[in-house]
Design a protein around this motif. Structure first.
Motif, PDB file in Angstrom:
ATOM      1  N   GLY A 237      50.027  41.298  37.288  1.00 20.31           N
ATOM      2  CA  GLY A 237      50.572  41.959  36.106  1.00 20.31           C
ATOM      3  C   GLY A 237      51.607  43.000  36.466  1.00 20.31           C
ATOM      4  O   GLY A 237      52.663  43.095  35.832  1.00 20.31           O
ATOM      5  N   HIS A 238      51.327  43.778  37.504  1.00 16.12           N
ATOM      6  CA  HIS A 238      52.292  44.773  37.944  1.00 16.12           C
ATOM      7  C   HIS A 238      53.559  44.091  38.453  1.00 16.12           C
ATOM      8  O   HIS A 238      53.518  42.977  38.990  1.00 16.12           O
ATOM      9  CB  HIS A 238      51.695  45.646  39.055  1.00 16.12           C
ATOM     10  CG  HIS A 238      50.725  46.674  38.557  1.00 16.12           C
ATOM     11  ND1 HIS A 238      51.086  47.691  37.705  1.00 16.12           N
ATOM     12  CD2 HIS A 238      49.394  46.835  38.797  1.00 16.12           C
ATOM     13  CE1 HIS A 238      50.026  48.452  37.445  1.00 16.12           C
ATOM     14  NE2 HIS A 238      48.982  47.941  38.091  1.00 16.12           N
ATOM     15  N   THR A 239      54.673  44.766  38.293  1.00 17.33           N
ATOM     16  CA  THR A 239      55.962  44.214  38.710  1.00 17.33           C
ATOM     17  C   THR A 239      56.560  44.983  39.882  1.00 17.33           C
ATOM     18  O   THR A 239      57.708  44.747  40.244  1.00 17.33           O
ATOM     19  CB  THR A 239      56.950  44.213  37.530  1.00 17.33           C
ATOM     20  OG1 THR A 239      57.101  45.559  37.041  1.00 17.33           O
ATOM     21  CG2 THR A 239      56.446  43.322  36.406  1.00 17.33           C
ATOM     22  N   ASP A 240      55.774  45.886  40.462  1.00 19.58           N
ATOM     23  CA  ASP A 240      56.210  46.609  41.652  1.00 19.58           C
ATOM     24  C   ASP A 240      54.969  47.029  42.431  1.00 19.58           C
ATOM     25  O   ASP A 240      53.833  46.791  41.996  1.00 19.58           O
ATOM     26  CB  ASP A 240      57.067  47.823  41.264  1.00 19.58           C
ATOM     27  CG  ASP A 240      58.080  48.200  42.336  1.00 19.58           C
ATOM     28  OD1 ASP A 240      57.829  47.891  43.518  1.00 19.58           O
ATOM     29  OD2 ASP A 240      59.119  48.807  41.997  1.00 19.58           O
ATOM     30  N   THR A 241      55.175  47.666  43.559  1.00 24.42           N
ATOM     31  CA  THR A 241      54.091  48.055  44.465  1.00 24.42           C
ATOM     32  C   THR A 241      52.937  48.740  43.741  1.00 24.42           C
ATOM     33  O   THR A 241      53.160  49.636  42.917  1.00 24.42           O
ATOM     34  CB  THR A 241      54.636  48.995  45.553  1.00 24.42           C
ATOM     35  OG1 THR A 241      55.611  48.292  46.317  1.00 24.42           O
ATOM     36  CG2 THR A 241      53.523  49.482  46.472  1.00 24.42           C
ATOM     37  N   VAL A 242      51.719  48.332  44.068  1.00 24.46           N
ATOM     38  CA  VAL A 242      50.524  48.988  43.524  1.00 24.46           C
ATOM     39  C   VAL A 242      50.168  50.133  44.463  1.00 24.46           C
ATOM     40  O   VAL A 242      49.756  49.917  45.601  1.00 24.46           O
ATOM     41  CB  VAL A 242      49.356  48.002  43.402  1.00 24.46           C
ATOM     42  CG1 VAL A 242      48.126  48.711  42.843  1.00 24.46           C
ATOM     43  CG2 VAL A 242      49.742  46.826  42.514  1.00 24.46           C
ATOM     44  N   CYS A 243      50.333  51.348  43.990  1.00 26.09           N
ATOM     45  CA  CYS A 243      50.193  52.543  44.838  1.00 26.09           C
ATOM     46  C   CYS A 243      48.780  53.086  44.902  1.00 26.09           C
ATOM     47  O   CYS A 243      48.424  53.774  45.866  1.00 26.09           O
ATOM     48  CB  CYS A 243      51.118  53.648  44.326  1.00 26.09           C
ATOM     49  SG  CYS A 243      52.849  53.185  44.245  1.00 26.09           S
ATOM     50  N   SER A 244      47.974  52.794  43.889  1.00 29.24           N
ATOM     51  CA  SER A 244      46.647  53.401  43.827  1.00 29.24           C
ATOM     52  C   SER A 244      45.703  52.513  43.033  1.00 29.24           C
ATOM     53  O   SER A 244      46.097  51.906  42.030  1.00 29.24           O
ATOM     54  CB  SER A 244      46.733  54.781  43.181  1.00 29.24           C
ATOM     55  OG  SER A 244      45.472  55.421  43.148  1.00 29.24           O
ATOM     56  N   VAL A 245      44.446  52.425  43.507  1.00 27.49           N
ATOM     57  CA  VAL A 245      43.420  51.646  42.810  1.00 27.49           C
ATOM     58  C   VAL A 245      42.112  52.426  42.813  1.00 27.49           C
ATOM     59  O   VAL A 245      41.850  53.219  43.719  1.00 27.49           O
ATOM     60  CB  VAL A 245      43.185  50.270  43.475  1.00 27.49           C
ATOM     61  CG1 VAL A 245      44.373  49.353  43.248  1.00 27.49           C
ATOM     62  CG2 VAL A 245      42.887  50.408  44.963  1.00 27.49           C
ATOM     63  N   ALA A 246      41.275  52.181  41.801  1.00 21.58           N
ATOM     64  CA  ALA A 246      39.969  52.834  41.733  1.00 21.58           C
ATOM     65  C   ALA A 246      39.037  52.010  40.861  1.00 21.58           C
ATOM     66  O   ALA A 246      39.470  51.348  39.913  1.00 21.58           O
ATOM     67  CB  ALA A 246      40.103  54.243  41.169  1.00 21.58           C
ATOM     68  N   PHE A 247      37.745  52.044  41.196  1.00 23.04           N
ATOM     69  CA  PHE A 247      36.698  51.428  40.378  1.00 23.04           C
ATOM     70  C   PHE A 247      36.158  52.452  39.383  1.00 23.04           C
ATOM     71  O   PHE A 247      36.105  53.655  39.681  1.00 23.04           O
ATOM     72  CB  PHE A 247      35.523  50.977  41.249  1.00 23.04           C
ATOM     73  CG  PHE A 247      35.639  49.595  41.812  1.00 23.04           C
ATOM     74  CD1 PHE A 247      35.397  48.477  41.018  1.00 23.04           C
ATOM     75  CD2 PHE A 247      35.953  49.402  43.141  1.00 23.04           C
ATOM     76  CE1 PHE A 247      35.475  47.200  41.540  1.00 23.04           C
ATOM     77  CE2 PHE A 247      36.039  48.130  43.683  1.00 23.04           C
ATOM     78  CZ  PHE A 247      35.804  47.025  42.873  1.00 23.04           C
ATOM     79  N   SER A 248      35.717  51.968  38.241  1.00 22.67           N
ATOM     80  CA  SER A 248      34.893  52.801  37.372  1.00 22.67           C
ATOM     81  C   SER A 248      33.523  52.932  38.021  1.00 22.67           C
ATOM     82  O   SER A 248      33.131  52.097  38.853  1.00 22.67           O
ATOM     83  CB  SER A 248      34.771  52.186  35.977  1.00 22.67           C
ATOM     84  OG  SER A 248      34.149  50.911  36.051  1.00 22.67           O
ATOM     85  N   ASN A 249      32.771  53.955  37.664  1.00 23.86           N
ATOM     86  CA  ASN A 249      31.495  54.226  38.321  1.00 23.86           C
ATOM     87  C   ASN A 249      30.487  53.104  38.109  1.00 23.86           C
ATOM     88  O   ASN A 249      29.659  52.822  38.975  1.00 23.86           O
ATOM     89  CB  ASN A 249      30.907  55.544  37.804  1.00 23.86           C
ATOM     90  CG  ASN A 249      29.790  56.057  38.699  1.00 23.86           C
ATOM     91  OD1 ASN A 249      29.948  56.140  39.913  1.00 23.86           O
ATOM     92  ND2 ASN A 249      28.654  56.383  38.098  1.00 23.86           N
ATOM     93  N   ASP A 250      30.565  52.418  36.960  1.00 26.89           N
ATOM     94  CA  ASP A 250      29.620  51.319  36.703  1.00 26.89           C
ATOM     95  C   ASP A 250      30.099  49.997  37.299  1.00 26.89           C
ATOM     96  O   ASP A 250      29.416  48.974  37.190  1.00 26.89           O
ATOM     97  CB  ASP A 250      29.355  51.160  35.206  1.00 26.89           C
ATOM     98  CG  ASP A 250      30.612  50.805  34.412  1.00 26.89           C
ATOM     99  OD1 ASP A 250      31.690  50.588  35.024  1.00 26.89           O
ATOM    100  OD2 ASP A 250      30.530  50.763  33.168  1.00 26.89           O
ATOM    101  N   GLY A 251      31.263  50.006  37.934  1.00 26.64           N
ATOM    102  CA  GLY A 251      31.768  48.832  38.632  1.00 26.64           C
ATOM    103  C   GLY A 251      32.304  47.731  37.751  1.00 26.64           C
ATOM    104  O   GLY A 251      32.617  46.641  38.243  1.00 26.64           O
ATOM    105  N   THR A 252      32.470  47.990  36.458  1.00 25.76           N
ATOM    106  CA  THR A 252      32.919  46.925  35.551  1.00 25.76           C
ATOM    107  C   THR A 252      34.431  46.894  35.363  1.00 25.76           C
ATOM    108  O   THR A 252      34.977  45.895  34.911  1.00 25.76           O
ATOM    109  CB  THR A 252      32.275  47.098  34.160  1.00 25.76           C
ATOM    110  OG1 THR A 252      32.692  48.362  33.602  1.00 25.76           O
ATOM    111  CG2 THR A 252      30.760  47.056  34.262  1.00 25.76           C
TER     112      THR A 252
END
Length: 816
Positions: A237-252
């Motif tokens: 979906g992104h059209t450029d570099t993905v700089c940061s990622v994170a999970f929600s605490n419930d993992g969903t």
């Protein structure tokens, strides 16, 4: 008499342990040779079905599930079962699970067992530590090449496992017939390396430690299985570099921030994009969920921090104050505060209810690249381009510690361990550092990365993940990067290899000894040989010179700096050694005098980059392949274009003349190998079989065979007359970049992105026996990798003396 659910599960757990103790044993698959991959043993699965009965299958796959449903009271006598299981049967269990195709579950089952022990058994830290090591060993085996051949659980994985614990020493004492590893240098080997084709910028663990996510420069978010390294999902979906990622605490859910200025929210289960949050005017450098999953924060190059409703995607607030890009943001565990680090060298603490600024923490003198809260929220850690890691008191803003030690370059990423006792930092000096929070002292330095460590993270059990821009290797005791090109010397006694470690190396064919290392290039090199000289060019569009070396002595004879932008595999000697041809990004082919380097001709006609050139054996013609999908034939003296061979539907990556000059072979990204009449340009054959780009092609010296290397990781041998496929040589684990026949057609050599050079018997029999299959982290991987790190050692001398391998492998087990 009633039976509670916990009591019933305790009974089933004990029954499972008893059945495994009675029935699991060494070599349960009756494997006859360690030289074979499991897939090469046609009757292996039949023997597995016979030897591993349904009850044993059930016990092996489900004991941990039953254990998790017991409690302390009902599981009183299970401690002894677990301790006994760790003695040796755990190895037989991993062996059986691998044969059942379930080895990917081993690490997770053991991690769950460790959690059960810590929860239900007081003061059982030693038992928990042994289970944790067993889980790491399971990952070390199952997520790496040894798992392809079950005997290599012992011969490769156990032999190279080097924690030095009492448990692992006991394991090895019962396997005196495995190869001996003498570790020369204590370093930290990853349990697993996950390869991608792009720079990994950010990594994060799910709360339950079952998954890892990564964001990379190819615009994708990827979800990985933390036990096996298998890719579970690719989120597009992104059209450029993905700089940061994170999970929600419930993992969903997953949140990602990108250089396309957007924040996106994804469903972990389906991979669907749930929301796209637009508002930032520049790159989104950092994202985070609040602990309850209701809010998302993002930091951007537009100097702002945005607060979003995680469900609706609505913008709730814009926090202004930083005067330069915000590189990192994080929520406290209780959700009451957030912290931001900026290029303006400051760390800001904000109140999460009113979004008011609470504190500005000053002390760093360069960009603050990463910030994080401790689990209890009392401390903040920050990493900076000033080479330091700083620990702050959240309430007062006081600086508690400045951690510098040996870090000599900017700190890219920092994180607290779950228990708050340790900090990990990743640096552009290619190192990962582990620190004691209370004292500020350095506990450990993890070396090995060949590029900046851009992201680090702890799992909740304390295991460390890091992301690096480049992998590493230590194979053939020489090259330290991808082997991009290989060639035999004309007399067949030497192999010449070029690598993205910027060196050309010369090897003795019979012994494998490194004879020479030719340095000078600053970029990847691709060597070409004529029996007297080695010529090397490079792989970038930088203006680096072409270098000529004397093959016998390794002396550098000539440095030619006039040709701009030489590219890979695009240099060749004429058969008499008087001319050299080369190509550049300018779509032309140039002919040079090999002695004076005077330019004799410029051959123009291609409309895109020329990727491969070759002389005919009589030196009168040149063939060139191009990204314009065409193959062209040229007259050497006149420079005239003699033929344009059209037919490929993709870029032509490799071309070669047959020894008699009557035919031309070409390999293309359309997955085909094509054979042409060199005089008329007529298409003679379209040879199909590869399932991905054909990167390299070559004729045998007698002209009867063609060899090709491909992005499908295979080397294939074809009948040059009929086009029939004679052999598929499997073994490489990444793209095969270069192939060649030896002088007398007795061997084929191949070089690959997996950093290996392989020599094959050109009689088209099976490849040399699999003596040792080192776990990927020991061989190391190409491209871009995620590393799961645990304390261990690597770089070793391997001694096969007195070891039992091949048909004798079953004798490696010597129970005491």
């Amino acid at each position: 008499m009633s039976c509670s659910q916990a009591q019933h599960h305790a009974l089933l757990t004990k029954c499972c342990f008893n059945r495994m103790k009675e029935s699991l044993h060494f070599n349960i698959g009756d494997i006859t040779s360690s030289f074979l991959l499991d897939a090469e043993d046609p009757k292996l699965m039949q023997r597995v079905d016979t030897n591993i009965k349904p009850f044993l299958r059930y016990a092996s796959r489900h004991w941990a599930q039953h254990l998790a449903q017991t409690n302390q009271k009902k599981g009183e006598d299970l401690r002894d079962c677990i301790t006994d299981f760790l003695d040796l049967h755990i190895l037989f269990w991993i062996e059986a699970m691998n044969l059942l195709g379930s080895s990917g579950q081993c690490s997770r089952m053991l991690q769950n067992t460790r959690e059960w022990v810590l929860k239900n058994k007081n003061r059982e830290t030693e038992l928990a530590a042994n289970i944790a090591e067993a889980a790491n060993f399971a990952t070390y085996f199952t997520a790496n090449p040894p798992a392809l051949s079950t005997p290599h659980l012992y011969i490769s994985a156990l032999a190279s496992w080097s924690t030095g614990s009492a448990m692992s020493q006991w394991w090895r004492e019962n396997f005196c017939g495995i190869p001996s590893f003498t570790h020369r240098k204590a370093r930290d080997v990853p349990l697993m390396s996950i390869q991608t084709d792009a720079c990994i910028v950010s990594v994060a663990f799910s709360t339950d430690n079952t998954c890892i996510i990564s964001g990379s420069s190819d615009n994708f978010v990827r979800v990985w299985d933390a036990s096996t390294g298998a890719e579970l999902k690719v989120l597009e979906g992104h059209t450029d570099t993905v700089c940061s990622v994170a999970f929600s605490n419930d993992g969903t859910r997953i949140v990602s921030g990108s250089s396309d200025n957007s924040v996106r929210v994804w469903d972990v289960l389906t991979g669907a994009e749930l929301n796209m949050l637009n508002g930032h005017m520049k790159n989104v450098l950092s994202v985070a969920f609040s602990i309850d999953g209701t809010h998302i924060i993002s930091g951007s190059s537009d100097n702002s921090v945005w607060v979003w409703d995680a469900v609706t995607g609505a913008e709730l607030n814009v926090l202004n104050g930083h005067i330069k890009p915000v590189w990192s943001v994080a929520f406290s565990t209780d959700g009451t505060r957030l912290v931001s680090g900026s290029e303006d060298t400051s760390v800001w603490v904000w109140e999460a209810l009113t979004w008011a600024k609470l504190k500005v923490l000053k002390g760093h003198t360069e960009i603050v690249s990463s910030v994080a809260f401790s689990t209890d929220g009392t401390r903040i850690v920050s990493g900076s381009y000033d080479n330091s890691v700083r620990v702050w008191d959240t309430s007062t803003g006081a600086a508690l510690n400045v951690l510098i030690a040996g870090q000599t370059r900017p700190v890219w990423s920092v994180a607290f361990s779950t228990d708050g006792t340790r900090i990990v930092s990743g640096s552009s000096d290619n190192s990962v550092w582990l620190w004691d929070v209370s004292t500020g002292s350095e506990l450990k330095m993890f070396e090995g990365h060949m590029g900046h460590v851009l992201s680090v993270a702890f799992s909740s059990d304390g295991t460390l993940w890091d992301a690096s821009t480049w992998g590493e290797l230590d194979m053939l005791d020489g090259h330290t990067e991808i082997v991009s090109s290989v060639a035999f010397s004309n007399d067949g006694t030497c192999i010449i290899s070029g690598s993205s470690d910027n060196s050309v190396r010369v090897w003795d064919v019979s012994t494998g000894a490194e004879l020479k290392v030719l340095h000078g290039h600053m970029e990847t090199v691709w060597p070409i040989v004529d029996g007297i000289h080695i010529i090397s060019d490079h792989s970038s569009d930088n203006c680096e010179p072409v270098r000529v070396w004397q093959e016998l002595t390794g002396a550098e004879l000539k440095v030619h700096e006039d040709h701009t932008g030489i590219v890979r595999s695009t240099v060749a000697f004429s058969p008499d050694g008087t001319r050299i041809i080369s190509s550049s990004f300018g779509n032309s082919v140039r002919v040079w005098d090999a002695l004076s380097w005077a330019e004799l001709n410029v051959l123009r006609g291609h409309t895109a980059m020329v990727s491969s050139v070759a002389f005919s054996n009589d030196g009168t013609c040149i063939v060139s392949g191009s990204e314009d999908h065409s193959v062209r034939v040229w007259d050497v003296l006149a420079g005239a274009e003699l033929n344009v061979l059209v037919g490929h539907k993709g870029k032509v990556w490799s071309v070669a003349f047959s020894p008699d000059g009557s035919r031309i072979v070409s390999g293309s990204s359309d997955k085909s190998v094509r054979l042409w009449d060199a005089s008329t340009g007529a298409k003679l054959k379209v040879i199909k079989g590869h399932t991905n780009t054909v990167c390299s092609v070559a004729f045998s010296n007698d002209g009867t065979h063609i060899v090709s290397g491909s992005k499908d990781n295979s080397v294939r041998v074809w009948d040059a007359s009929t086009g029939a496929e004679l052999k598929v040589l499997s073994g490489h684990t990444k793209t095969v970049l270069s192939v060649a026949f030896s002088a007398y057609d007795t061997h084929i050599i191949s070089g690959s992105s997996d950093h290996s050079v392989r020599v094959w018997d050109a009689s088209f029999e099976a490849q040399t026996k699999v003596m040792l299959t080192l776990p990927g982290p020991l061989i190391q991987n190409p491209g871009f990798v995620l590393h799961l790190v645990d304390i261990s050692s690597w770089s070793a001398i391997i001694n096969f003396r007195d070891s039992n391998i091949g048909c004798d492998w079953a004798n490696c087990y010597t129970p005491t």
